[in-house]
Write a protein that holds these residues in place. Structure first.
Motif, short mmCIF file in Angstrom:
data_model
loop_
_atom_site.label_atom_id
_atom_site.label_comp_id
_atom_site.label_asym_id
_atom_site.label_seq_id
_atom_site.Cartn_x
_atom_site.Cartn_y
_atom_site.Cartn_z
N MET B 1 0.85 -1.22 -0.02
CA MET B 1 0.03 -0.02 0.01
C MET B 1 0.74 1.31 -0.03
N LYS B 2 0.42 2.21 -0.91
CA LYS B 2 1.44 3.42 -0.99
C LYS B 2 0.42 4.34 -0.06
N GLY B 3 1.17 5.14 0.79
CA GLY B 3 0.43 6.24 1.53
C GLY B 3 0.04 7.23 0.82
N ARG B 4 0.49 7.48 -0.20
CA ARG B 4 0.28 8.58 -0.93
C ARG B 4 -0.08 8.57 -2.39
N ARG B 5 -0.99 9.11 -3.01
CA ARG B 5 -1.10 8.88 -4.58
C ARG B 5 0.06 9.49 -5.29
N GLU B 6 0.10 8.59 -6.54
CA GLU B 6 1.32 9.11 -7.27
C GLU B 6 0.96 10.17 -8.13
N THR B 7 -0.48 9.93 -8.85
CA THR B 7 -1.21 10.77 -9.68
C THR B 7 -1.49 11.92 -8.88
N ARG B 8 -1.10 12.99 -8.84
CA ARG B 8 -1.51 14.15 -8.34
C ARG B 8 -1.98 15.15 -9.13
N THR B 9 -1.34 15.31 -10.34
CA THR B 9 -1.60 16.59 -11.11
C THR B 9 -1.99 16.02 -12.56
N ALA B 10 -2.74 16.79 -13.36
CA ALA B 10 -3.38 16.33 -14.68
C ALA B 10 -3.30 17.59 -15.25
N VAL B 11 -2.91 17.69 -16.72
CA VAL B 11 -3.30 18.57 -17.51
C VAL B 11 -4.22 18.12 -18.66
N VAL B 12 -5.38 18.99 -18.83
CA VAL B 12 -6.42 18.47 -19.69
C VAL B 12 -6.44 19.24 -21.03
N VAL B 13 -6.13 18.84 -22.20
CA VAL B 13 -5.91 19.41 -23.46
C VAL B 13 -7.35 19.39 -24.08
N GLY B 14 -8.09 20.52 -24.10
CA GLY B 14 -9.42 20.82 -24.62
C GLY B 14 -10.45 20.95 -23.81
N ALA B 15 -11.26 22.31 -23.89
CA ALA B 15 -12.23 22.73 -23.00
C ALA B 15 -13.46 22.29 -23.58
N GLY B 16 -13.86 21.28 -24.03
CA GLY B 16 -15.16 21.02 -24.69
C GLY B 16 -15.82 20.16 -23.35
N LEU B 17 -16.95 19.43 -23.67
CA LEU B 17 -17.81 18.78 -22.59
C LEU B 17 -16.88 17.76 -22.08
N ALA B 18 -15.76 16.93 -22.83
CA ALA B 18 -15.45 15.75 -22.50
C ALA B 18 -14.27 16.48 -21.42
N GLY B 19 -13.46 17.29 -21.97
CA GLY B 19 -12.38 17.56 -21.21
C GLY B 19 -12.60 18.57 -19.94
N LEU B 20 -13.77 19.10 -19.75
CA LEU B 20 -14.29 20.03 -18.60
C LEU B 20 -15.04 19.00 -17.92
N THR B 21 -15.80 18.06 -18.49
CA THR B 21 -16.16 16.79 -17.42
C THR B 21 -14.95 16.14 -16.73
N ALA B 22 -13.91 15.70 -17.56
CA ALA B 22 -12.95 15.10 -16.76
C ALA B 22 -12.16 16.02 -15.68
N ALA B 23 -11.90 17.18 -16.18
CA ALA B 23 -11.20 18.28 -15.25
C ALA B 23 -11.95 18.29 -13.93
N THR B 24 -13.28 18.77 -14.20
CA THR B 24 -14.22 19.04 -12.83
C THR B 24 -14.06 17.74 -11.95
#
Lengths: 80, 450
Positions: B1-24
């Motif tokens: 078990m890892k104590g901390r997430r390794e994925t902490r940041t994401a860059v989303v390319v495209g602010a259409g419905l898919a990108g903004l749904t993913a980002a929020t």
């Protein structure tokens, strides 16, 4: 697809077509196609199936005047 | 078990419905997001036009139905409402010189064509639609054959009646903004199935065009972007995405954005236009992937006068530019808006005209169809085919070979890069609903990385 031009069309033949295109079982000989959720697009599929099974080409307006298995069976028989 | 997430940041390319749904979705789960949008607006293929103060129409995606459950849930969450697409009255049909040339008027939406011939066409299409495996079209029985053939070749082989041959391209234009020569039969069958079947996809009431979003579909993306605030960066076209052992970098003209993972929420041809390092094992678009061919032409009149004449505003026309028209009047009832769809091969011809010629051609055809119309007081043409940051609408058109080659890898992440966009959703592909579902899928994928 065989074209049967010797036996008259029965309401049950049309009930079976309605059931297939509407994808529902609760179809009776006096059921109204549009009240069962039918629309003009699938009405044409009924007319296509009727033409293949009974060798009779009904028009869309004829369908609108008799949108039940009973009504359509009568029209098919009358048209032959 | 890892104590901390390794994925902490994401860059989303495209602010259409898919990108903004993913980002929020990612932001709500504590992941730091940055959304990079090439345009100076959010929304992608949704776009609002204000035709009169406070009265908006959709220049892009517009319609939804009750099966679009993720979109409806999102609307509820964002406090947005739907408004029914009223379609009362008779339709107009101009289906060719062979039929007298002059438009004819008929009740309902059924064209004055041979009903048995159209029924034969729909029976064949229904059979194809039923055969296809919606979640994995490449595994459909007979997929190799269906993926080789274009819809135009299929029509040549199967449609004998002239009315069926006339109607087929009009139907395809309306359903999926496709010229039959551009799509494989497998894609045609998949698209119809993915959208809920022939009847659901075609219907207004009780179907995929039952409602519009009150105030315009663009409000969905605007509200999502409001939640993200400064995390959405406009005017940032991404030119390269570089991955290394520790993360991913998105490069724009203005700078670079570093994150643990990237979400590319773009149509496939635009995803391929980005320089990927290391290179992708397989391009996102196939050799025959084409742009969805839709131009929307909205003519504005003081009032929807066709309604006073018992007409719905709906028309279907064998000749362009407007192959169909629909009443797009805002729910307030003024001004009157008649929107024409220029689709398929016709869209390319129309797009080649200059704006004045486009307006003139659209207004002239509208006046032929609805002779009671006065001069339009406004005209808004939205050419999605040549929109550089969409390159087509409603969605990418998959041509021969595309599904078999690209389907199996449709959603598979490439290292730290995850793929979203309506073209990555096998459910409701090409629709707003598909875009939202792809956004949810990507959130789940990224959370599962740990």
């Amino acid at each position: 697809m065989s074209t049967d031009t010797t036996t008259p069309a029965t309401p049950d033949d049309v009930v079976a077509i309605f059931r297939r295109v509407l994808q529902r079982e609760d179809v009776a000989p006096d059921s109204d196609f549009f009240q069962l959720g039918g629309d003009s697009l699938i009405a044409t599929r009924v007319l296509s199936a009727v033409a293949r099974a009974h060798g009779v080409e009904l028009t869309f307006d004829e369908f609108l005047l008799a949108p039940t298995p009973d009504g359509l069976a009568q029209r098919i028989t009358a048209a032959r | 078990m890892k104590g901390r997430r390794e994925t902490r940041t994401a860059v989303v390319v495209g602010a259409g419905l898919a990108g903004l749904t993913a980002a929020t979705g990612l932001a709500a789960r504590g992941i730091g997001v940055t959304v990079l949008e090439a345009r100076d607006r959010v929304g992608g293929r949704t776009h609002g036009i204000e035709v009169a103060p406070g009265r908006w129409i959709d220049a892009g995606a517009a319609y939804l139905g009750d099966r679009h459950t993720e979109l409806l849930a999102l609307l509820g969450e964002l406090g947005l409402k739907t408004t029914p697409t009223a379609m009362l009255g008779a339709s107009r049909f101009a289906l060719g010189a062979a039929r007298g040339g002059e438009p004819t008027t008929r009740d309902g939406r059924f064209p004055p064509l041979n009903a048995v011939a159209l029924g034969d066409l729909f029976e064949l299409l229904d059979e194809l639609t039923t055969t296809v495996r919606p979640e994995a079209p490449w595994l459909t029985p007979g997929a190799e054959r269906l993926d080789t053939l274009t819809a135009a070749e299929w029509a040549e082989q199967h449609l004998t009646h002239p009315d069926a041959r006339l109607f087929f391209p009009l139907f395809l234009g309306e359903m999926m903004a496709a010229d039959p020569a551009a799509v494989s039969v497998l894609h045609l069958a998949f698209y119809l199935r993915s959208g809920g079947g022939l009847r659901y996809l075609n219907a207004f009431e009780g179907g995929a065009q039952q409602d519009r979003i009150a105030g315009g579909a663009h409000l969905v993306c605007e509200r999502l972007a409001d939640r993200l605030g400064a995390r959405v960066r406009l005017g940032e076209p991404v030119r390269a995405v570089h991955q290394d052992a520790d993360g991913v970098t998105a490069l724009t003209a203005h700078g670079s954005y570093r994150a643990d993972v990237a979400v590319l929420a773009l149509p496939p041809v635009l995803a391929d236009a980005i320089e990927h390092r290391p290179g992708l094992p397989l391009r996102r678009a196939g050799e025959r992937t084409a742009r969805g061919c839709a131009v929307k032409a909205s003519l504005v009149y003081p009032a929807p006068v066709w309604r006073d004449h018992g007409l719905s505003g709906w028309s279907v026309n064998a000749r362009g530019p407007l192959l169909s028209t629909v009443d797009d009047t805002p729910p307030e009832g003024r001004p009157g808006v008649l929107t024409g769809f220029v689709t398929g091969a016709e869209a390319h011809r129309f797009a080649a005209l200059d704006p004045a010629q486009q307006r003139e051609a659209a207004a002239r055809q509208a006046a032929q169809l609805f002779p009671m119309l006065p001069e339009p007081i406004g005209c808004h043409i939205t050419d999605w085919v040549n929109e550089p940051y969409s390159q087509g609408c409603y969605a990418a058109l998959l041509g021969p070979g595309d599904w078999l080659r690209h389907g199996p890898a449709l959603t598979a992440p490439s290292g730290r890069v995850h793929w979203a966009g309506t073209e990555t959703s096998t459910a409701y592909f090409g629709l707003m609903e598909g875009a939202i579902r792809s956004g949810h899928r990507v959130v789940a994928e990224i959370l599962a990385r740990g």
